[in-house]
Write an enzyme that holds these catalytic residues in place. Structure first.
Site, PDB file in Angstrom:
ATOM      1  N   CYS A 192      -2.662 -16.999 -11.378  1.00 43.16           N
ATOM      2  CA  CYS A 192      -2.032 -15.681 -11.318  1.00 43.16           C
ATOM      3  C   CYS A 192      -2.052 -15.241  -9.854  1.00 43.16           C
ATOM      4  CB  CYS A 192      -2.748 -14.688 -12.229  1.00 43.16           C
ATOM      5  SG  CYS A 192      -4.485 -14.398 -11.796  1.00 43.16           S
TER       6      CYS A 192
ATOM      7  N   ASN B 130     -13.720  -1.201  -6.448  1.00 40.13           N
ATOM      8  CA  ASN B 130     -14.487  -2.267  -7.092  1.00 40.13           C
ATOM      9  C   ASN B 130     -15.871  -1.741  -7.465  1.00 40.13           C
ATOM     10  OD1 ASN B 130     -16.627  -3.352  -4.926  1.00 40.13           O
ATOM     11  ND2 ASN B 130     -14.732  -2.800  -3.854  1.00 40.13           N
TER      12      ASN B 130
ATOM     13  N   ASN C  49       0.821  -1.217   0.000  1.00 41.02           N
ATOM     14  CA  ASN C  49       0.000   0.000   0.000  1.00 41.02           C
ATOM     15  C   ASN C  49       0.853   1.265   0.000  1.00 41.02           C
ATOM     16  OD1 ASN C  49      -2.172  -1.537   2.467  1.00 41.02           O
ATOM     17  ND2 ASN C  49      -2.292  -1.687   0.252  1.00 41.02           N
TER      18      ASN C  49
ATOM     19  N   CYS D 150      -6.611  -2.665  -9.537  1.00 45.46           N
ATOM     20  CA  CYS D 150      -5.279  -2.073  -9.412  1.00 45.46           C
ATOM     21  C   CYS D 150      -4.259  -3.117  -8.990  1.00 45.46           C
ATOM     22  CB  CYS D 150      -5.303  -0.922  -8.407  1.00 45.46           C
ATOM     23  SG  CYS D 150      -6.047   0.578  -9.057  1.00 45.46           S
TER      24      CYS D 150
END
Length: 395
Positions: free
Chosen positions: A353, A145, A84, A202
């Site tokens: 992934c 989202n 972050n 993101c």
């Protein structure tokens, strides 16, 4: 077409007289004629809720606190992670693993102890949104989202509140003001949510770290204008920014004719319309869970299973966390077609992934190239770490 300017009255009534400490702290505001002492008293009396204390919420909260907004509410159920800190500037190394609401509250208290911070350490949901929003004059949506964005818009429409929205991805950003009583809402901009997996988050696509500073600050500017009644807000227009070309555009936005008003919040926060959209059912995507993959890998080691496990992430990600025995083939090679020569056509293929979006994209590309027996790991390597191998660190 030039967007129509919407004149709005001040959102908040002025508070009582400013104290001597407030006069000294906000002196540079008081000398601006459009704000002055009355505008500062409106800011002092304002109650602003920020949904999300991440990339967009960080600069918005910092500047609104510095500006003297009297009450700031922060909604977030996440904790501070090292990844972050590249963009979420309200947090720091000293608050790693702490709740983001607590980290934000501590930073705001240091920046401006005159501001009251209310922590809502929950995920905004259809069950709690109306109760939380009832205590505020204005909402800032800094979420990442679509489901929560629709929920914020619908809850604000029900409560009659304006809300400032921002969105970022890689080098691009968007910002607007929505207010059903005076203009369009988020549903007028995006009537139907995109299909799952078609728009990366993101976390999947990345974001330029300084970009949310620009968009989050723009959101704070809109909040100050709404509270004090100065200037022309972004209501009725969407502003977009491309960091690579350093260009801003604005797009007019009007309420959708005939759109029924929101009367209730959906039980599922997925942004879905009240009536199903006609059309073919989405194709089923085969998945395996992390424990199932662990069993399959054990069986492959014994010679009892035959499949290729393919990691479609980037090489740096494989250095941070990995599933043993995976072949690294980044998604870009699937999109260019180079990957297909590296994967035996008659063998079962399992893809993974970080969280599942890229592996689902690779699955569709591999199927289109003629590979019939393909599945991907539900939840990606993050699910693997959580459910199978907690010795590795999530990123």
């Amino acid at each position: 077409m030039e967007p129509r300017a919407v004149e709005l009255p001040p959102l908040v009534e002025p508070a009582a007289e400013l104290t001597d400490a407030e006069l000294r702290r906000y002196a540079r505001h008081l000398t601006v004629p459009e704000i002055g002492e009355e505008g500062q008293r409106r800011l002092k009396n304002a109650r602003v809720l920020c949904v999300g204390a991440g990339g967009l919420g960080s600069p918005a909260l910092l500047y609104l606190a510095a500006a003297g907004v009297g009450t700031l509410g922060v909604v977030d159920d996440d904790v501070v992670d090292a990844s972050n800190l590249q963009r979420q500037v309200i947090h720091g190394g000293s608050t790693l693993d702490a709740p983001k609401t607590a980290s934000a509250a501590a930073r705001i208290a240091d920046l401006n102890p005159l501001v009251r911070v209310v922590e809502h350490r929950v995920r905004l949901s259809a069950g709690n949104a109306e109760e939380i929003l009832a205590d505020y004059d204005l909402v800032l949506d800094g979420t990442d989202n679509f489901g929560t964005r629709y929920l914020v818009s619908d809850a604000c429409e029900l409560a009659g509140l304006p809300h400032v929205w921002g969105s970022i991805l890689r080098f691009d950003g968007q910002c607007s003001v929505f207010w059903g009583a005076h203009g369009p809402t988020y549903r007028d901009l995006y009537p139907v949510p995109p299909a799952p997996g078609t728009v990366p988050s993101c976390a999947e696509a990345g974001v330029l770290g300084v970009l949310p500073g620009l968009l989050g600050t723009a959101m704070a500017v809109e909040a100050v204008k709404l509270v004090t009644g100065i200037g022309t807000t972004m209501l009725g227009r969407v502003v977009t920014y491309d960091a690579l070309s350093a260009r801003w555009w604005q797009i007019p936005l009007s309420p959708t004719p005939g759109r029924p008003p929101v009367t209730t919040l959906a039980a599922a926060d997925d942004g879905a319309p009240a009536c199903p959209v006609p059309g073919p059912a989405p194709e089923a995507v085969p998945t395996v869970t992390a424990p199932e993959l662990a069993d399959l890998l054990a069986a492959r080691q014994r010679g009892a299973a035959d499949f290729e496990l393919v990691d479609v992430r980037e090489p740096y990600e494989a250095r941070l966390a990995a599933i043993p025995g995976a072949l690294l083939v980044p998604l870009g090679e699937f999109e260019s077609g180079a990957a297909f020569a590296r994967i035996p056509p008659g063998r079962r293929v399992l893809l993974h992934c970080k969280a599942g979006a890229r592996s689902e994209r690779a699955l569709h590309l591999l199927r289109a190239a003629g590979h019939a027996d393909v599945a991907h790991l539900e939840g990606g390597v993050l699910a693997w770490i959580e459910q199978v191998d907690p010795s590795q660190q999530a990123y």
